[in-house]
Design a protein around this motif. Structure first.
Motif, PDB file in Angstrom:
ATOM      1  N   LEU A  53       0.841  -1.184   0.000  1.00  0.00           N
ATOM      2  CA  LEU A  53       0.000   0.000   0.000  1.00  0.00           C
ATOM      3  C   LEU A  53       0.882   1.241   0.000  1.00  0.00           C
ATOM      4  O   LEU A  53       1.801   1.361   0.811  1.00  0.00           O
ATOM      5  N   GLY A  54       0.618   2.151  -0.937  1.00  0.00           N
ATOM      6  CA  GLY A  54       1.360   3.399  -0.994  1.00  0.00           C
ATOM      7  C   GLY A  54       2.213   3.506  -2.244  1.00  0.00           C
ATOM      8  O   GLY A  54       2.244   2.600  -3.073  1.00  0.00           O
ATOM      9  N   PRO A  55       2.925   4.634  -2.371  1.00  0.00           N
ATOM     10  CA  PRO A  55       3.719   4.899  -3.566  1.00  0.00           C
ATOM     11  C   PRO A  55       5.170   4.442  -3.453  1.00  0.00           C
ATOM     12  O   PRO A  55       5.974   5.060  -2.771  1.00  0.00           O
ATOM     13  N   ALA A  56       5.503   3.343  -4.119  1.00  0.00           N
ATOM     14  CA  ALA A  56       6.906   2.929  -4.232  1.00  0.00           C
ATOM     15  C   ALA A  56       7.583   3.863  -5.231  1.00  0.00           C
ATOM     16  O   ALA A  56       6.951   4.331  -6.187  1.00  0.00           O
ATOM     17  N   VAL A  57       8.871   4.158  -5.020  1.00  0.00           N
ATOM     18  CA  VAL A  57       9.579   5.124  -5.858  1.00  0.00           C
ATOM     19  C   VAL A  57      10.870   4.504  -6.393  1.00  0.00           C
ATOM     20  O   VAL A  57      11.690   3.994  -5.632  1.00  0.00           O
ATOM     21  N   ILE A  58      11.028   4.575  -7.719  1.00  0.00           N
ATOM     22  CA  ILE A  58      12.248   4.110  -8.387  1.00  0.00           C
ATOM     23  C   ILE A  58      12.789   5.265  -9.216  1.00  0.00           C
ATOM     24  O   ILE A  58      12.049   5.898  -9.973  1.00  0.00           O
ATOM     25  N   ALA A  59      14.073   5.548  -9.063  1.00  0.00           N
ATOM     26  CA  ALA A  59      14.713   6.646  -9.788  1.00  0.00           C
ATOM     27  C   ALA A  59      15.858   6.119 -10.634  1.00  0.00           C
ATOM     28  O   ALA A  59      16.489   5.117 -10.293  1.00  0.00           O
ATOM     29  N   GLY A  60      16.123   6.809 -11.727  1.00  0.00           N
ATOM     30  CA  GLY A  60      17.242   6.441 -12.589  1.00  0.00           C
ATOM     31  C   GLY A  60      17.651   7.626 -13.437  1.00  0.00           C
ATOM     32  O   GLY A  60      16.880   8.571 -13.646  1.00  0.00           O
ATOM     33  N   HIS A  61      18.873   7.564 -13.954  1.00  0.00           N
ATOM     34  CA  HIS A  61      19.394   8.656 -14.782  1.00  0.00           C
ATOM     35  C   HIS A  61      18.837   8.596 -16.195  1.00  0.00           C
ATOM     36  O   HIS A  61      18.621   7.519 -16.746  1.00  0.00           O
ATOM     37  N   VAL A  62      18.641   9.781 -16.775  1.00  0.00           N
ATOM     38  CA  VAL A  62      18.243   9.871 -18.175  1.00  0.00           C
ATOM     39  C   VAL A  62      19.464   9.668 -19.069  1.00  0.00           C
ATOM     40  O   VAL A  62      19.376   9.053 -20.131  1.00  0.00           O
ATOM     41  N   CYS A 127      15.403  12.737 -14.938  1.00  0.00           N
ATOM     42  CA  CYS A 127      15.511  14.132 -15.338  1.00  0.00           C
ATOM     43  C   CYS A 127      14.842  14.356 -16.685  1.00  0.00           C
ATOM     44  O   CYS A 127      14.691  13.435 -17.479  1.00  0.00           O
ATOM     45  N   GLY A 128      14.443  15.601 -16.925  1.00  0.00           N
ATOM     46  CA  GLY A 128      13.829  15.978 -18.187  1.00  0.00           C
ATOM     47  C   GLY A 128      14.059  17.443 -18.449  1.00  0.00           C
ATOM     48  O   GLY A 128      14.807  18.108 -17.732  1.00  0.00           O
ATOM     49  N   GLY A 129      13.413  17.948 -19.478  1.00  0.00           N
ATOM     50  CA  GLY A 129      13.597  19.349 -19.834  1.00  0.00           C
ATOM     51  C   GLY A 129      14.927  19.551 -20.539  1.00  0.00           C
ATOM     52  O   GLY A 129      15.501  18.623 -21.101  1.00  0.00           O
ATOM     53  N   ASP A 130      15.428  20.777 -20.472  1.00  0.00           N
ATOM     54  CA  ASP A 130      16.682  21.120 -21.139  1.00  0.00           C
ATOM     55  C   ASP A 130      17.861  20.978 -20.179  1.00  0.00           C
ATOM     56  O   ASP A 130      17.707  21.109 -18.970  1.00  0.00           O
ATOM     57  N   TRP A 131      19.043  20.741 -20.740  1.00  0.00           N
ATOM     58  CA  TRP A 131      20.276  20.720 -19.964  1.00  0.00           C
ATOM     59  C   TRP A 131      20.699  22.167 -19.722  1.00  0.00           C
ATOM     60  O   TRP A 131      20.843  22.944 -20.663  1.00  0.00           O
ATOM     61  N   ARG A 133      23.558  24.334 -18.749  1.00  0.00           N
ATOM     62  CA  ARG A 133      25.022  24.279 -18.612  1.00  0.00           C
ATOM     63  C   ARG A 133      25.532  25.055 -17.400  1.00  0.00           C
ATOM     64  O   ARG A 133      26.516  24.685 -16.795  1.00  0.00           O
ATOM     65  N   SER A 134      24.834  26.129 -17.046  1.00  0.00           N
ATOM     66  CA  SER A 134      25.322  26.976 -15.955  1.00  0.00           C
ATOM     67  C   SER A 134      25.277  26.270 -14.601  1.00  0.00           C
ATOM     68  O   SER A 134      26.117  26.520 -13.749  1.00  0.00           O
ATOM     69  N   VAL A 135      24.289  25.399 -14.401  1.00  0.00           N
ATOM     70  CA  VAL A 135      24.192  24.681 -13.132  1.00  0.00           C
ATOM     71  C   VAL A 135      24.472  23.181 -13.285  1.00  0.00           C
ATOM     72  O   VAL A 135      24.468  22.435 -12.318  1.00  0.00           O
ATOM     73  N   ARG A 136      24.705  22.752 -14.520  1.00  0.00           N
ATOM     74  CA  ARG A 136      25.079  21.375 -14.851  1.00  0.00           C
ATOM     75  C   ARG A 136      24.034  20.342 -14.427  1.00  0.00           C
ATOM     76  O   ARG A 136      24.355  19.303 -13.863  1.00  0.00           O
ATOM     77  N   HIS A 137      22.762  20.674 -14.678  1.00  0.00           N
ATOM     78  CA  HIS A 137      21.710  19.673 -14.509  1.00  0.00           C
ATOM     79  C   HIS A 137      20.516  20.040 -15.378  1.00  0.00           C
ATOM     80  O   HIS A 137      20.448  21.139 -15.943  1.00  0.00           O
ATOM     81  N   TYR A 138      19.584  19.105 -15.499  1.00  0.00           N
ATOM     82  CA  TYR A 138      18.392  19.333 -16.299  1.00  0.00           C
ATOM     83  C   TYR A 138      17.428  20.257 -15.562  1.00  0.00           C
ATOM     84  O   TYR A 138      17.457  20.357 -14.337  1.00  0.00           O
ATOM     85  N   THR A 139      16.545  20.895 -16.319  1.00  0.00           N
ATOM     86  CA  THR A 139      15.639  21.891 -15.746  1.00  0.00           C
ATOM     87  C   THR A 139      14.350  21.294 -15.193  1.00  0.00           C
ATOM     88  O   THR A 139      13.591  21.987 -14.531  1.00  0.00           O
ATOM     89  N   ALA A 140      14.099  20.023 -15.475  1.00  0.00           N
ATOM     90  CA  ALA A 140      12.820  19.417 -15.081  1.00  0.00           C
ATOM     91  C   ALA A 140      13.013  17.965 -14.658  1.00  0.00           C
ATOM     92  O   ALA A 140      14.119  17.413 -14.763  1.00  0.00           O
ATOM     93  N   ASN A 141      11.932  17.379 -14.181  1.00  0.00           N
ATOM     94  CA  ASN A 141      11.882  15.952 -13.877  1.00  0.00           C
ATOM     95  C   ASN A 141      10.723  15.329 -14.641  1.00  0.00           C
ATOM     96  O   ASN A 141       9.654  15.931 -14.773  1.00  0.00           O
ATOM     97  N   VAL A 142      10.939  14.121 -15.134  1.00  0.00           N
ATOM     98  CA  VAL A 142       9.874  13.305 -15.700  1.00  0.00           C
ATOM     99  C   VAL A 142       9.420  12.367 -14.590  1.00  0.00           C
ATOM    100  O   VAL A 142      10.256  11.720 -13.932  1.00  0.00           O
ATOM    101  N   VAL A 143       8.108  12.308 -14.351  1.00  0.00           N
ATOM    102  CA  VAL A 143       7.550  11.415 -13.347  1.00  0.00           C
ATOM    103  C   VAL A 143       6.500  10.537 -14.022  1.00  0.00           C
ATOM    104  O   VAL A 143       5.576  11.035 -14.663  1.00  0.00           O
ATOM    105  N   VAL A 144       6.670   9.235 -13.887  1.00  0.00           N
ATOM    106  CA  VAL A 144       5.692   8.270 -14.393  1.00  0.00           C
ATOM    107  C   VAL A 144       4.912   7.736 -13.192  1.00  0.00           C
ATOM    108  O   VAL A 144       5.511   7.289 -12.213  1.00  0.00           O
ATOM    109  N   PHE A 145       3.599   7.796 -13.280  1.00  0.00           N
ATOM    110  CA  PHE A 145       2.714   7.266 -12.248  1.00  0.00           C
ATOM    111  C   PHE A 145       2.147   5.952 -12.750  1.00  0.00           C
ATOM    112  O   PHE A 145       1.740   5.861 -13.915  1.00  0.00           O
ATOM    113  N   ALA A 146       2.110   4.925 -11.892  1.00  0.00           N
ATOM    114  CA  ALA A 146       1.576   3.623 -12.280  1.00  0.00           C
ATOM    115  C   ALA A 146       0.843   3.006 -11.086  1.00  0.00           C
ATOM    116  O   ALA A 146       1.100   3.357  -9.939  1.00  0.00           O
TER     117      ALA A 146
END
Length: 152
Positions: A53-62, A127-131, A133-146
């Motif tokens: 019961l509840g939201p299990a969370v799995i993360a990975g690199h794009v 991660c999602g969105g654009d890269w 360069r100034s902060v060296r990470h993507y601007t967004a997150n992709v979240v899949v709900f299942a």
């Protein structure tokens, strides 16, 4: 619902993912750890295990400096696509995608991802969105709900 059992593998046939899972905890600043390189994906141990019961969370690199990461094509998933999670107890619950969303990092849907729900859910994050360069990470997150559609 299923009893707790540590997840050990995630498979997403629609995008060719078949990855072992590592355990992820919290960093000193209270944010979730991320896997150390492009592979494998990781399971957040502060959330329920997949099938409970509840939201299990799995993360990975794009992606990574060496090329595509485990969740490179995560944003391509569609409603109804299957996600299978192998667990240490030998079961493999099957989840179906209910939504694929992209959110700016400063508008991450924390309550929707980690908050209480009345069923066995799964959240995949990369991660999602654009890269930026100034902060060296993507601007967004992709979240899949299942949601759990078949206990293993």
């Amino acid at each position: 619902m299923m009893a707790a059992s540590v997840p050990v593998r995630v498979e997403i046939p629609a995008i060719g993912v078949d990855s072992e899972l590592m355990r992820l905890g919290l960093q000193d600043d209270g944010t979730m750890e991320v896997p150390p390189a492009g592979f494998p994906a990781g399971w957040y141990d502060g959330a329920p295990t997949p099938g409970e019961l509840g939201p299990a969370v799995i993360a990975g690199h794009v992606d990574w400096t060496t090329g595509p990461g485990v969740f490179y094509d995560l944003a391509q998933l569609a409603v109804g696509d299957e996600i299978r999670v192998g667990r240490a107890d030998g079961t493999t619950p099957v989840f179906a995608v209910t939504a694929v969303q992209e959110h700016p990092k400063d508008e991450f849907p924390t309550a929707a991802v980690y908050g209480d729900i009345d069923h066995a859910g799964l959240r995949l994050i990369t991660c999602g969105g654009d890269w930026d360069r100034s902060v060296r990470h993507y601007t967004a997150n992709v979240v899949v709900f299942a949601e759990l559609v078949h206990p293993g």
